[in-house]
Design a protein around this motif. Structure first.
Motif, mmCIF file in Angstrom:
data_model
loop_
_atom_site.group_PDB
_atom_site.id
_atom_site.type_symbol
_atom_site.label_atom_id
_atom_site.label_comp_id
_atom_site.label_asym_id
_atom_site.label_seq_id
_atom_site.Cartn_x
_atom_site.Cartn_y
_atom_site.Cartn_z
ATOM 1 N N ASP A 53 73.410 -29.195 66.038
ATOM 2 C CA ASP A 53 73.626 -30.635 65.946
ATOM 3 C C ASP A 53 75.109 -31.009 65.820
ATOM 4 N N ASN A 54 75.993 -30.030 65.671
ATOM 5 C CA ASN A 54 77.430 -30.304 65.671
ATOM 6 C C ASN A 54 78.043 -30.093 67.058
ATOM 7 N N GLY A 55 77.191 -29.871 68.069
ATOM 8 C CA GLY A 55 77.666 -29.654 69.432
ATOM 9 C C GLY A 55 77.848 -28.192 69.782
ATOM 10 N N GLY A 56 77.566 -27.295 68.832
ATOM 11 C CA GLY A 56 77.689 -25.870 69.082
ATOM 12 C C GLY A 56 76.523 -25.336 69.894
ATOM 13 N N PHE A 57 76.685 -24.123 70.394
ATOM 14 C CA PHE A 57 75.682 -23.471 71.227
ATOM 15 C C PHE A 57 75.725 -21.972 70.950
ATOM 16 N N TYR A 58 74.536 -21.356 70.946
ATOM 17 C CA TYR A 58 74.492 -19.902 70.933
ATOM 18 C C TYR A 58 73.204 -19.416 71.562
ATOM 19 N N MET A 59 73.227 -18.137 71.899
ATOM 20 C CA MET A 59 72.068 -17.468 72.480
ATOM 21 C C MET A 59 71.655 -16.342 71.550
ATOM 22 N N ALA A 60 70.380 -15.990 71.568
ATOM 23 C CA ALA A 60 69.888 -14.873 70.762
ATOM 24 C C ALA A 60 68.764 -14.184 71.530
ATOM 25 N N PRO A 61 68.759 -12.853 71.511
ATOM 26 C CA PRO A 61 67.681 -12.149 72.205
ATOM 27 C C PRO A 61 66.343 -12.409 71.527
ATOM 28 N N ASN A 62 65.318 -12.408 72.325
ATOM 29 C CA ASN A 62 63.959 -12.642 71.831
ATOM 30 C C ASN A 62 63.368 -11.306 71.375
ATOM 31 N N LYS A 63 64.022 -10.695 70.414
ATOM 32 C CA LYS A 63 63.609 -9.406 69.851
ATOM 33 C C LYS A 63 63.804 -9.490 68.348
ATOM 34 N N LYS A 64 62.996 -8.791 67.598
ATOM 35 C CA LYS A 64 62.983 -8.944 66.137
ATOM 36 C C LYS A 64 64.256 -8.488 65.432
ATOM 37 N N THR A 65 64.652 -7.209 65.589
ATOM 38 C CA THR A 65 65.798 -6.705 64.828
ATOM 39 C C THR A 65 66.686 -5.802 65.668
ATOM 40 N N PHE A 66 67.926 -5.685 65.208
ATOM 41 C CA PHE A 66 68.912 -4.810 65.848
ATOM 42 C C PHE A 66 69.717 -4.114 64.763
ATOM 43 N N THR A 67 70.073 -2.879 65.014
ATOM 44 C CA THR A 67 71.038 -2.191 64.170
ATOM 45 C C THR A 67 72.385 -2.367 64.850
ATOM 46 N N VAL A 68 73.321 -2.903 64.098
ATOM 47 C CA VAL A 68 74.617 -3.269 64.646
ATOM 48 C C VAL A 68 75.703 -2.523 63.901
ATOM 49 N N LEU A 69 76.608 -1.907 64.617
ATOM 50 C CA LEU A 69 77.786 -1.256 64.039
ATOM 51 C C LEU A 69 77.623 -0.859 62.570
ATOM 52 N N ALA A 70 77.795 0.355 62.291
ATOM 53 C CA ALA A 70 77.764 0.884 60.923
ATOM 54 C C ALA A 70 76.439 0.603 60.215
ATOM 55 N N GLU A 71 75.338 0.730 60.917
ATOM 56 C CA GLU A 71 74.002 0.614 60.325
ATOM 57 C C GLU A 71 73.741 -0.732 59.666
ATOM 58 N N ASN A 72 74.286 -1.757 60.190
ATOM 59 C CA ASN A 72 74.078 -3.125 59.724
ATOM 60 C C ASN A 72 72.866 -3.672 60.483
ATOM 61 N N THR A 73 71.740 -3.865 59.815
ATOM 62 C CA THR A 73 70.526 -4.340 60.471
ATOM 63 C C THR A 73 70.386 -5.842 60.304
ATOM 64 N N MET A 74 70.020 -6.512 61.408
ATOM 65 C CA MET A 74 69.876 -7.970 61.391
ATOM 66 C C MET A 74 68.824 -8.399 62.395
ATOM 67 N N SER A 75 68.370 -9.623 62.244
ATOM 68 C CA SER A 75 67.383 -10.190 63.159
ATOM 69 C C SER A 75 68.022 -10.436 64.525
ATOM 70 N N GLY A 76 67.174 -10.683 65.514
ATOM 71 C CA GLY A 76 67.671 -11.045 66.836
ATOM 72 C C GLY A 76 68.509 -12.306 66.794
ATOM 73 N N ASP A 77 68.127 -13.269 65.972
ATOM 74 C CA ASP A 77 68.871 -14.509 65.839
ATOM 75 C C ASP A 77 70.275 -14.247 65.290
ATOM 76 N N ALA A 78 70.366 -13.481 64.222
ATOM 77 C CA ALA A 78 71.669 -13.148 63.634
ATOM 78 C C ALA A 78 72.502 -12.328 64.618
ATOM 79 N N PHE A 79 71.850 -11.424 65.353
ATOM 80 C CA PHE A 79 72.544 -10.626 66.368
ATOM 81 C C PHE A 79 73.123 -11.542 67.448
ATOM 82 N N GLY A 80 72.348 -12.514 67.889
ATOM 83 C CA GLY A 80 72.841 -13.454 68.890
ATOM 84 C C GLY A 80 74.041 -14.236 68.410
ATOM 85 N N ILE A 81 74.009 -14.684 67.177
ATOM 86 C CA ILE A 81 75.154 -15.400 66.599
ATOM 87 C C ILE A 81 76.370 -14.486 66.577
ATOM 88 N N THR A 82 76.178 -13.248 66.142
ATOM 89 C CA THR A 82 77.268 -12.275 66.090
ATOM 90 C C THR A 82 77.875 -12.062 67.464
#
Length: 128
Positions: A53-82
């Protein structure tokens, strides 16, 4: 801050309004490349698109979780933001008319949304 899931019929219009022709040729491919770099678990697939609602945009994969760099686990939504934060930051330094300013603006709008996200700590660990 609220977000709105874009329906398939809205996706092209919103991305064209924000990024113009840069979206399909530069921004979207960069998002997929950075996703592959940040997580070995990323193997493609359908991505959801959100308008903030502030005019921003992001995409996120339609998948539940991802392990990201250094064993940092997050949801698909958080991964998309990252991933989008990485791409917007990188593209804000390009020497292409208008795109750096658009990406810098999108970075700050998405970062504002990030402060309210329940996985903000995991996202900050990944982008730091």
């Amino acid at each position: 801050m609220n977000r709105k899931l874009l329906h398939d019929s809205e996706r092209m219009g919103i991305t064209a309004k924000i990024f113009g022709a840069h979206f399909p040729f530069r921004v979207e491919p960069s998002i997929y490349n950075v996703a592959s770099f940040l997580s070995g678990a990323y193997d493609g697939g359908y991505w959801l698109m959100y308008e903030l609602d502030n005019g921003g945009f992001y995409m996120a994969p339609n998948k539940k979780t991802f392990t990201v760099l250094a064993e940092n686990t997050m949801s698909g939504d958080a991964f998309g933001i990252t991933v989008c934060l990485y791409v917007y930051s990188q593209m804000s330094f390009l020497n292409i008319p208008k795109l750096p300013g658009i990406c810098a603006e999108q970075y700050h709008r998405l970062r504002e949304f990030l402060f309210e996200h329940p996985e903000r700590e995991a996202i900050f660990r990944a982008i730091d």
